[in-house]
Design a protein around this motif. Structure first.
Motif, PDB file in Angstrom:
ATOM      1  N   LEU A 206       8.847  11.410   9.166  1.00  0.00           N
ATOM      2  CA  LEU A 206      10.098  10.979   9.693  1.00  0.00           C
ATOM      3  C   LEU A 206      10.992  10.947   8.437  1.00  0.00           C
ATOM      4  CD1 LEU A 206      12.138  10.760  11.632  1.00  0.00           C
ATOM      5  CD2 LEU A 206      11.854   8.263  11.578  1.00  0.00           C
ATOM      6  N   VAL A 207      11.834  11.806   7.936  1.00  0.00           N
ATOM      7  CA  VAL A 207      12.447  12.545   6.695  1.00  0.00           C
ATOM      8  C   VAL A 207      13.533  11.315   6.769  1.00  0.00           C
ATOM      9  CG1 VAL A 207      11.964  14.858   6.634  1.00  0.00           C
ATOM     10  CG2 VAL A 207      14.595  14.200   8.001  1.00  0.00           C
ATOM     11  N   CYS A 208      14.246  10.523   5.639  1.00  0.00           N
ATOM     12  CA  CYS A 208      15.671  10.114   5.323  1.00  0.00           C
ATOM     13  C   CYS A 208      16.618  11.011   5.186  1.00  0.00           C
ATOM     14  CB  CYS A 208      15.228   9.192   4.487  1.00  0.00           C
ATOM     15  SG  CYS A 208      16.769   8.086   4.070  1.00  0.00           S
ATOM     16  N   ASP A 209      17.019  11.568   6.022  1.00  0.00           N
ATOM     17  CA  ASP A 209      18.844  12.230   5.282  1.00  0.00           C
ATOM     18  C   ASP A 209      19.720  12.317   6.511  1.00  0.00           C
ATOM     19  OD1 ASP A 209      17.678  12.363   8.282  1.00  0.00           O
ATOM     20  OD2 ASP A 209      17.524  13.980   8.683  1.00  0.00           O
TER      21      ASP A 209
ATOM     22  N   GLY B  52      11.052   8.986   2.824  1.00  0.00           N
ATOM     23  CA  GLY B  52      11.550   8.744   3.669  1.00  0.00           C
ATOM     24  C   GLY B  52      11.287   7.599   5.195  1.00  0.00           C
ATOM     25  N   CYS B  53      12.578   8.317   5.738  1.00  0.00           N
ATOM     26  CA  CYS B  53      12.049   7.419   6.830  1.00  0.00           C
ATOM     27  C   CYS B  53      11.286   6.668   7.677  1.00  0.00           C
ATOM     28  CB  CYS B  53      13.694   7.530   7.897  1.00  0.00           C
ATOM     29  SG  CYS B  53      14.535   6.398   8.495  1.00  0.00           S
ATOM     30  N   GLN B  54      10.289   7.191   7.283  1.00  0.00           N
ATOM     31  CA  GLN B  54       8.535   6.929   8.457  1.00  0.00           C
ATOM     32  C   GLN B  54       9.175   5.189   7.616  1.00  0.00           C
ATOM     33  OE1 GLN B  54       5.991   9.331   6.510  1.00  0.00           O
ATOM     34  NE2 GLN B  54       5.577   8.710   4.580  1.00  0.00           N
ATOM     35  N   ALA B  55       9.103   5.230   5.963  1.00  0.00           N
ATOM     36  CA  ALA B  55       8.957   4.064   5.545  1.00  0.00           C
ATOM     37  C   ALA B  55       9.449   2.448   6.098  1.00  0.00           C
ATOM     38  CB  ALA B  55       9.221   4.163   3.639  1.00  0.00           C
ATOM     39  N   GLU B  56      11.168   3.506   6.430  1.00  0.00           N
ATOM     40  CA  GLU B  56      12.084   2.234   7.004  1.00  0.00           C
ATOM     41  C   GLU B  56      12.063   2.107   8.376  1.00  0.00           C
ATOM     42  OE1 GLU B  56      15.712   2.486   5.546  1.00  0.00           O
ATOM     43  OE2 GLU B  56      15.397   3.342   3.186  1.00  0.00           O
TER      44      GLU B  56
ATOM     45  N   ARG C 217       0.665  -0.892  -0.098  1.00  0.00           N
ATOM     46  CA  ARG C 217      -0.038   0.184  -0.198  1.00  0.00           C
ATOM     47  C   ARG C 217       0.916   1.760   0.278  1.00  0.00           C
ATOM     48  NH1 ARG C 217      -5.120  -1.091   1.570  1.00  0.00           N
ATOM     49  NH2 ARG C 217      -5.902   0.831   1.474  1.00  0.00           N
ATOM     50  N   ALA C 218       1.967   1.345   0.671  1.00  0.00           N
ATOM     51  CA  ALA C 218       3.052   2.442   0.948  1.00  0.00           C
ATOM     52  C   ALA C 218       4.664   2.133  -0.218  1.00  0.00           C
ATOM     53  CB  ALA C 218       2.774   3.226   1.890  1.00  0.00           C
ATOM     54  N   SER C 219       5.464   2.202   0.773  1.00  0.00           N
ATOM     55  CA  SER C 219       6.807   1.566   0.527  1.00  0.00           C
ATOM     56  C   SER C 219       7.728   1.449   1.857  1.00  0.00           C
ATOM     57  CB  SER C 219       7.110   2.906  -0.191  1.00  0.00           C
ATOM     58  OG  SER C 219       8.846   3.044  -0.673  1.00  0.00           O
ATOM     59  N   MET C 220       8.736   0.597   1.480  1.00  0.00           N
ATOM     60  CA  MET C 220       9.338  -0.089   2.677  1.00  0.00           C
ATOM     61  C   MET C 220      10.812   1.214   2.188  1.00  0.00           C
ATOM     62  SD  MET C 220       8.865  -3.889   3.440  1.00  0.00           S
ATOM     63  CE  MET C 220       7.844  -4.477   4.645  1.00  0.00           C
ATOM     64  N   SER C 221      11.015   2.498   1.420  1.00  0.00           N
ATOM     65  CA  SER C 221      12.156   1.907   1.249  1.00  0.00           C
ATOM     66  C   SER C 221      12.217   3.852   0.980  1.00  0.00           C
ATOM     67  CB  SER C 221      12.202   3.160  -0.916  1.00  0.00           C
ATOM     68  OG  SER C 221      13.283   3.107  -1.577  1.00  0.00           O
ATOM     69  N   GLY C 222      13.259   4.222   1.876  1.00  0.00           N
ATOM     70  CA  GLY C 222      13.375   5.787   1.753  1.00  0.00           C
ATOM     71  C   GLY C 222      14.242   6.527   0.823  1.00  0.00           C
ATOM     72  N   ALA C 223      14.543   6.163   0.063  1.00  0.00           N
ATOM     73  CA  ALA C 223      14.435   7.238  -1.077  1.00  0.00           C
ATOM     74  C   ALA C 223      12.778   7.399  -1.820  1.00  0.00           C
ATOM     75  CB  ALA C 223      15.296   6.123  -2.664  1.00  0.00           C
ATOM     76  N   GLU C 224      11.675   6.742  -1.485  1.00  0.00           N
ATOM     77  CA  GLU C 224      10.654   6.981  -2.599  1.00  0.00           C
ATOM     78  C   GLU C 224       9.939   7.320  -0.900  1.00  0.00           C
ATOM     79  OE1 GLU C 224       9.126   3.216  -5.201  1.00  0.00           O
ATOM     80  OE2 GLU C 224       8.812   2.822  -2.924  1.00  0.00           O
TER      81      GLU C 224
ATOM     82  N   ALA D  75       2.025   2.665  15.899  1.00  0.00           N
ATOM     83  CA  ALA D  75       3.311   2.994  15.456  1.00  0.00           C
ATOM     84  C   ALA D  75       3.997   4.118  13.743  1.00  0.00           C
ATOM     85  CB  ALA D  75       4.413   1.214  15.224  1.00  0.00           C
ATOM     86  N   LEU D  76       2.867   3.230  13.265  1.00  0.00           N
ATOM     87  CA  LEU D  76       2.741   4.136  11.780  1.00  0.00           C
ATOM     88  C   LEU D  76       2.968   5.408  12.513  1.00  0.00           C
ATOM     89  CD1 LEU D  76       2.026   1.742   9.111  1.00  0.00           C
ATOM     90  CD2 LEU D  76       4.235   2.834  10.089  1.00  0.00           C
ATOM     91  N   LYS D  77       2.082   6.056  13.045  1.00  0.00           N
ATOM     92  CA  LYS D  77       1.858   7.128  13.498  1.00  0.00           C
ATOM     93  C   LYS D  77       2.897   8.331  14.071  1.00  0.00           C
ATOM     94  CE  LYS D  77      -2.619   6.310  14.985  1.00  0.00           C
ATOM     95  NZ  LYS D  77      -4.412   6.382  15.820  1.00  0.00           N
TER      96      LYS D  77
END
Length: 291
Positions: free
Chosen positions: A208-211, A167-171, A158-165, A201-203
């Motif tokens: 959260l950004v990937c930086d 952000g860090c919320q996805a990882e 439904r979403a992504s596990m990739s920080g590149a896609e 947990a997701l909320k």
């Protein structure tokens, strides 16, 4: 069609069958992969063993190539062992485990991407100390990993596990949600409580950004594994207490995807924004790679 496309589907699977949810996830996963259930179990058990071996193989004296990372897990362990910690031995073990695994990744050791290498510390950090504290069997840990995998598949679909896609919320966010669901399962919770734990947990990690500093999966990534592990503990405890997410997990996952799509490229693993753009981080990048 994806293997698991909604948390609601997992809830309906649990209610429609006498088999425990993890067994149903195992069966469908094996069928999708074209392997036997025994082979699937063997692979999941091997992943568990790899987590344990990585945790045990930690070398406190080793630094990453950048020298940004190394030794912090031992500092945390020693602090807890001295009886000085605020939260006690169990939480101390969780924090130590998360940093230890993140450092292993930064130092190029063999780890389990759960679900990604950058978020590899969250799952083992909560599951292994829990098992030691509660006498959890290896079989139960394997079952918990299937629970985590089922919810993780929904997030990936439904979403992504990739920080590149996204952000860090996805990882870290996804790893934290998966770990929260696994903890609820291990502690005797039902599928509705697992779903609430995932949503909470997701909320908590939303936006959260990937930086990564200098583009390396080290700073702030390793310490975010510790934050993700603590978030998983909190979300699981809330759900087990009967506190439900007012927004269904599937809607939270969809919101995470939308937030990821709104993020500027500089905040999605490019190393150009957030902490990576701080003066100290820029100086390190220029010194390490050259201008």
């Amino acid at each position: 069609m994806a293997l698991f496309y909604s948390v609601r589907q997992l809830e309906e699977m649990e209610m429609a069958s006498a088999l425990p949810l993890w067994r149903q996830i195992l069966a469908q996963s094996a069928e999708e992969s074209g392997i036997s259930q025994d082979e699937s179990l063997a692979r999941m058990r091997a992943s568990l063993h790899a987590m344990i071996e990585a945790d045990e193989a930690y070398d406190p004296g080793q630094l990453s190539h950048s020298r940004l990372i190394g030794g912090d897990a031992e500092r945390m362990r020693s602090y807890v062992a001295r009886g000085e910690s605020i939260c006690g031995e169990f939480v101390g073990a969780v924090l130590t485990g998360a940093i230890r695994m993140g450092e292993c990744n930064a130092c190029m050791h063999r780890i389990v991407a759960a679900p990604t290498a950058g978020a590899c510390g969250v799952m083992p950090a909560v599951l292994l100390p829990y098992a030691r504290a509660h006498g959890t069997s290896e079989d139960e840990l394997v079952a918990a990993l299937y629970i985590a995998a089922g919810f993780g598949m929904v997030i990936a679909t439904r979403a992504s596990m990739s920080g590149a896609e996204a952000g860090c919320q996805a990882e870290i966010g996804t790893a934290s949600a998966m770990a929260a669901a696994a903890l609820v399962y291990l502690h005797g919770g039902n599928v509705q409580q697992m779903s609430s734990a995932v949503a909470i947990a997701l909320k908590n990690m939303m936006g959260l950004v990937c930086d990564p500093v200098a583009g390396l999966v080290e700073v702030p990534c390793v310490k975010r594994n510790a934050a993700g592990a603590m978030n998983a503990l909190g979300a699981a405890e809330l759900a087990l207490a009967g506190i439900r997410s007012r927004v269904p997990a599937d809607e939270v996952i969809d919101a995470m995807r939308a937030v990821g799509e709104m993020m500027a490229p500089q905040l999605r693993e490019t190393g150009q924004g957030g902490i990576a753009a701080s003066p100290t981080a820029v100086r390190f990048r220029n010194d390490f790679f050259g201008k």
